[in-house]
Design an enzyme around this catalytic site. Structure first.
Site, PDB file in Angstrom:
ATOM      1  N   TRP A 149       0.866  -1.183   0.000  1.00  0.00           N
ATOM      2  CA  TRP A 149       0.000   0.000   0.000  1.00  0.00           C
ATOM      3  C   TRP A 149       0.898   1.227   0.000  1.00  0.00           C
ATOM      4  O   TRP A 149       1.507   1.571   1.026  1.00  0.00           O
ATOM      5  CB  TRP A 149      -0.910  -0.033   1.239  1.00  0.00           C
ATOM      6  CG  TRP A 149      -1.965  -1.065   1.070  1.00  0.00           C
ATOM      7  CD1 TRP A 149      -3.171  -0.894   0.463  1.00  0.00           C
ATOM      8  CD2 TRP A 149      -1.919  -2.438   1.483  1.00  0.00           C
ATOM      9  NE1 TRP A 149      -3.877  -2.072   0.467  1.00  0.00           N
ATOM     10  CE2 TRP A 149      -3.138  -3.038   1.079  1.00  0.00           C
ATOM     11  CE3 TRP A 149      -0.967  -3.224   2.135  1.00  0.00           C
ATOM     12  CZ2 TRP A 149      -3.424  -4.377   1.309  1.00  0.00           C
ATOM     13  CZ3 TRP A 149      -1.262  -4.553   2.371  1.00  0.00           C
ATOM     14  CH2 TRP A 149      -2.479  -5.124   1.951  1.00  0.00           C
ATOM     15  N   HIS A 166      -6.480   2.304   2.337  1.00  0.00           N
ATOM     16  CA  HIS A 166      -7.636   1.436   2.093  1.00  0.00           C
ATOM     17  C   HIS A 166      -8.644   1.640   3.229  1.00  0.00           C
ATOM     18  O   HIS A 166      -8.346   2.334   4.211  1.00  0.00           O
ATOM     19  CB  HIS A 166      -7.224  -0.041   1.962  1.00  0.00           C
ATOM     20  CG  HIS A 166      -6.420  -0.592   3.106  1.00  0.00           C
ATOM     21  ND1 HIS A 166      -6.042  -1.907   3.184  1.00  0.00           N
ATOM     22  CD2 HIS A 166      -5.922  -0.009   4.234  1.00  0.00           C
ATOM     23  CE1 HIS A 166      -5.348  -2.119   4.286  1.00  0.00           C
ATOM     24  NE2 HIS A 166      -5.268  -0.987   4.946  1.00  0.00           N
ATOM     25  N   ARG A 192      -3.282   6.931  -2.146  1.00  0.00           N
ATOM     26  CA  ARG A 192      -2.040   6.181  -2.294  1.00  0.00           C
ATOM     27  C   ARG A 192      -1.023   6.997  -3.070  1.00  0.00           C
ATOM     28  O   ARG A 192      -1.383   7.751  -3.973  1.00  0.00           O
ATOM     29  CB  ARG A 192      -2.279   4.845  -3.018  1.00  0.00           C
ATOM     30  CG  ARG A 192      -3.047   3.868  -2.164  1.00  0.00           C
ATOM     31  CD  ARG A 192      -3.135   2.493  -2.773  1.00  0.00           C
ATOM     32  NE  ARG A 192      -4.159   1.725  -2.051  1.00  0.00           N
ATOM     33  CZ  ARG A 192      -4.479   0.464  -2.294  1.00  0.00           C
ATOM     34  NH1 ARG A 192      -3.843  -0.201  -3.236  1.00  0.00           N
ATOM     35  NH2 ARG A 192      -5.417  -0.141  -1.592  1.00  0.00           N
ATOM     36  N   GLN A 206     -13.096   3.280  -1.831  1.00  0.00           N
ATOM     37  CA  GLN A 206     -13.329   1.853  -1.629  1.00  0.00           C
ATOM     38  C   GLN A 206     -14.607   1.669  -0.822  1.00  0.00           C
ATOM     39  O   GLN A 206     -15.071   2.588  -0.151  1.00  0.00           O
ATOM     40  CB  GLN A 206     -12.170   1.212  -0.848  1.00  0.00           C
ATOM     41  CG  GLN A 206     -10.906   1.012  -1.650  1.00  0.00           C
ATOM     42  CD  GLN A 206      -9.861   0.201  -0.894  1.00  0.00           C
ATOM     43  OE1 GLN A 206      -9.958   0.002   0.308  1.00  0.00           O
ATOM     44  NE2 GLN A 206      -8.851  -0.261  -1.612  1.00  0.00           N
ATOM     45  N   VAL A 249      -6.334 -11.539   6.034  1.00  0.00           N
ATOM     46  CA  VAL A 249      -7.323 -12.607   5.809  1.00  0.00           C
ATOM     47  C   VAL A 249      -6.606 -13.934   5.582  1.00  0.00           C
ATOM     48  O   VAL A 249      -5.462 -13.965   5.150  1.00  0.00           O
ATOM     49  CB  VAL A 249      -8.243 -12.300   4.597  1.00  0.00           C
ATOM     50  CG1 VAL A 249      -9.212 -11.180   4.917  1.00  0.00           C
ATOM     51  CG2 VAL A 249      -7.427 -11.983   3.359  1.00  0.00           C
ATOM     52  N   ALA A 303     -14.246 -10.518   5.222  1.00  0.00           N
ATOM     53  CA  ALA A 303     -14.194  -9.101   4.853  1.00  0.00           C
ATOM     54  C   ALA A 303     -13.896  -9.001   3.362  1.00  0.00           C
ATOM     55  O   ALA A 303     -13.372  -9.941   2.758  1.00  0.00           O
ATOM     56  CB  ALA A 303     -13.109  -8.392   5.652  1.00  0.00           C
TER      57      ALA A 303
HETATM   58  C1  FA5 Z   1      -7.057  -3.660  -0.558  1.00  0.00           C
HETATM   59  O1  FA5 Z   1      -6.933  -2.429  -0.456  1.00  0.00           O
HETATM   60  C2  FA5 Z   1      -7.599  -4.490   0.542  1.00  0.00           C
HETATM   61  N1  FA5 Z   1      -7.782  -3.687   1.717  1.00  0.00           N
HETATM   62  C3  FA5 Z   1      -8.889  -5.168   0.105  1.00  0.00           C
HETATM   63  C4  FA5 Z   1      -9.346  -6.221   1.068  1.00  0.00           C
HETATM   64  C5  FA5 Z   1     -10.248  -5.918   2.067  1.00  0.00           C
HETATM   65  C6  FA5 Z   1      -8.888  -7.544   0.956  1.00  0.00           C
HETATM   66  C7  FA5 Z   1     -10.687  -6.897   2.948  1.00  0.00           C
HETATM   67  C8  FA5 Z   1      -9.334  -8.504   1.836  1.00  0.00           C
HETATM   68  C9  FA5 Z   1     -10.220  -8.185   2.813  1.00  0.00           C
HETATM   69  P1  FA5 Z   1      -6.262  -3.660  -3.055  1.00  0.00           P
HETATM   70  O2  FA5 Z   1      -5.004  -2.929  -2.856  1.00  0.00           O
HETATM   71  O3  FA5 Z   1      -6.274  -4.753  -4.071  1.00  0.00           O
HETATM   72  O4  FA5 Z   1      -6.794  -4.339  -1.722  1.00  0.00           O
HETATM   73  O5  FA5 Z   1      -7.399  -2.608  -3.454  1.00  0.00           O
HETATM   74  C10 FA5 Z   1      -8.751  -2.986  -3.560  1.00  0.00           C
HETATM   75  C11 FA5 Z   1      -9.401  -2.296  -4.726  1.00  0.00           C
HETATM   76  O6  FA5 Z   1      -9.243  -0.896  -4.638  1.00  0.00           O
HETATM   77  C12 FA5 Z   1      -8.781  -2.668  -6.067  1.00  0.00           C
HETATM   78  O7  FA5 Z   1      -9.343  -3.828  -6.591  1.00  0.00           O
HETATM   79  C13 FA5 Z   1      -9.144  -1.467  -6.910  1.00  0.00           C
HETATM   80  O8  FA5 Z   1     -10.454  -1.600  -7.420  1.00  0.00           O
HETATM   81  C14 FA5 Z   1      -9.131  -0.331  -5.929  1.00  0.00           C
HETATM   82  N2  FA5 Z   1      -7.884   0.421  -6.051  1.00  0.00           N
HETATM   83  C15 FA5 Z   1      -6.689   0.158  -5.498  1.00  0.00           C
HETATM   84  N3  FA5 Z   1      -5.786   1.085  -5.848  1.00  0.00           N
HETATM   85  C16 FA5 Z   1      -6.400   1.957  -6.656  1.00  0.00           C
HETATM   86  C17 FA5 Z   1      -6.005   3.171  -7.337  1.00  0.00           C
HETATM   87  N4  FA5 Z   1      -4.769   3.657  -7.260  1.00  0.00           N
HETATM   88  N5  FA5 Z   1      -6.928   3.811  -8.080  1.00  0.00           N
HETATM   89  C18 FA5 Z   1      -8.194   3.327  -8.151  1.00  0.00           C
HETATM   90  N6  FA5 Z   1      -8.629   2.228  -7.531  1.00  0.00           N
HETATM   91  C19 FA5 Z   1      -7.750   1.534  -6.783  1.00  0.00           C
END
Ligand code: FA5
Length: 339
Positions: A149, A166, A192, A206, A249, A303
């Protein structure tokens, strides 16, 4: 004089022209006053007849003037009425009505679906402690996953403060405050330190989901997400779960729906795979449950976290995430619903 006066009167067709005419003939320095004054030059025996003639003329002109004045006023009034008339049958001019941003609309749509499935909507801080963003989520200081992240730090010493990367910190905050059963969805902004491109913004949204209770299983997660995907993207949607890794998880999965734009091999949306990933999820890690004081022998939970902009892009075929935050009304107005 009489003939000339009457002819001119006929021609006077406005109130101003009439006023001029009145001054010229009947005013204090008008023709008739002059005629009266000249009575002294008239031989005495003719004076009564002269005086009567002038008076008669004066009366006649006054009467004709009043008549003409009434005529002119009437026609001026009807002209004005015609010119200023309001056509009540014309369609109204449409007012500019503001609309909700597509991301706001999607947040409402998604949270409503989950509300109907028994989840409560809650919100949390965008400026967050490192403890909630990472440590309590089983990502300790030196864990390499902390780099996954790309976090924007505000304070980076002992008591780390970050812009949350997140919405998962709200899993911890919610469980700290409540005892099971817990069922919440958490929409919110995330940040981010990211190179911006067509699918990545440095700030985005999110929606987190969390369910914790006795006897919660992976089957509940699959059933809930499949139902959600079908309500949002259509009943005919197929869904896919695959293994994935997130420190908070175990097991972790990614959840995908079948590509509704699919043109096979060359499909640009799913890159020919036939599947589009829409979120990460999994069973809440026992260590995370312990971190909030829950007994992992008694309680289990799951989650998920999904990206809202990505959902809008999929649902409406938006090709570039940057369109959401440029404030271009030509783009945004397309999402205005008819009121
Ligand atoms: C997470 O952030 C985890 N917290 C998700 C999670 C929650 C997993 C609970 C398990 C249990 P990730 O980094 O993959 O995961 O981000 C999740 C979603 O946020 C991505 O699939 C995407 O749709 C969105 N996302 C992430 N980064 C960006 C970005 N820079 N711009 C737009 N959307 C984004």
């Amino acid at each position: 004089i009489r003939q000339q006066a009457l002819a001119e009167l006929q021609q006077a067709s406005s109130t101003t022209a009439l006023a001029e005419w009145h001054g010229r003939y009947l005013g204090r320095r008008g023709e008739l006053t002059q005629l009266m004054r000249r009575i002294s030059q008239v031989p005495p025996e003719e004076r009564p007849a002269y005086g009567q003639a002038v008076n008669a003329l004066k009366e006649e002109l006054t009467a004709r003037f009043e008549q003409r004045e009434a005529e002119v006023k009437r026609s001026e009034l009807s002209q004005r009425l015609a010119a200023e008339a309001v056509d009540v049958t014309l369609p109204g001019r449409p007012a500019d009505v503001a609309g909700l941003h597509p991301v706001t609309q999607m947040i409402r749509e998604v949270t409503t679906i989950f509300n109907h499935l028994g989840f409560q909507t809650v919100e949390g801080p965008e400026v967050e402690y490192g403890y909630y963003a990472f440590d309590a989520l089983n990502i300790p200081q030196d864990h390499p996953a902390r780099d996954v992240w790309d976090t924007i730090f505000i304070v980076s010493d002992q008591k780390e403060i970050v812009l949350r990367p997140h919405t998962s910190p709200m899993q911890i905050r919610t469980m700290e405050r409540r005892q099971p059963p817990v069922r919440v969805v958490v929409p919110g902004r995330c940040y981010r330190f990211e190179a911006v491109d067509a699918t990545h913004e440095w700030h985005f949204h999110q929606i987190e989901g969390l369910a914790v209770d006795e006897h919660i299983t992976m089957a509940d997660l699959k059933g809930t997400l499949a139902e959600f995907a079908r309500q949002l993207f259509g009943q005919e949607r197929k869904v896919r779960f695959r293994c994935d890794y997130f420190p908070f998880v175990e097991p972790g999965v990614d959840f995908a729906i079948d590509c509704m734009f699919c043109r096979g091999e060359g499909c640009r949306v799913c890159k020919g795979t036939g599947w589009i990933e829409i979120l990460g999820a999994g069973m809440v890690h026992p260590q995370v449950l312990r971190n909030v004081g829950y007994d992992p022998e008694r309680y289990t939970g799951w989650a998920f976290g999904m990206g809202v902009e990505r959902l809008v892009m999929l649902k409406y075929g938006v090709p570039d995430i940057r369109l959401f935050y440029q404030g271009d009304l030509r783009f945004l107005a397309q999402f205005n619903r008819a009121l």
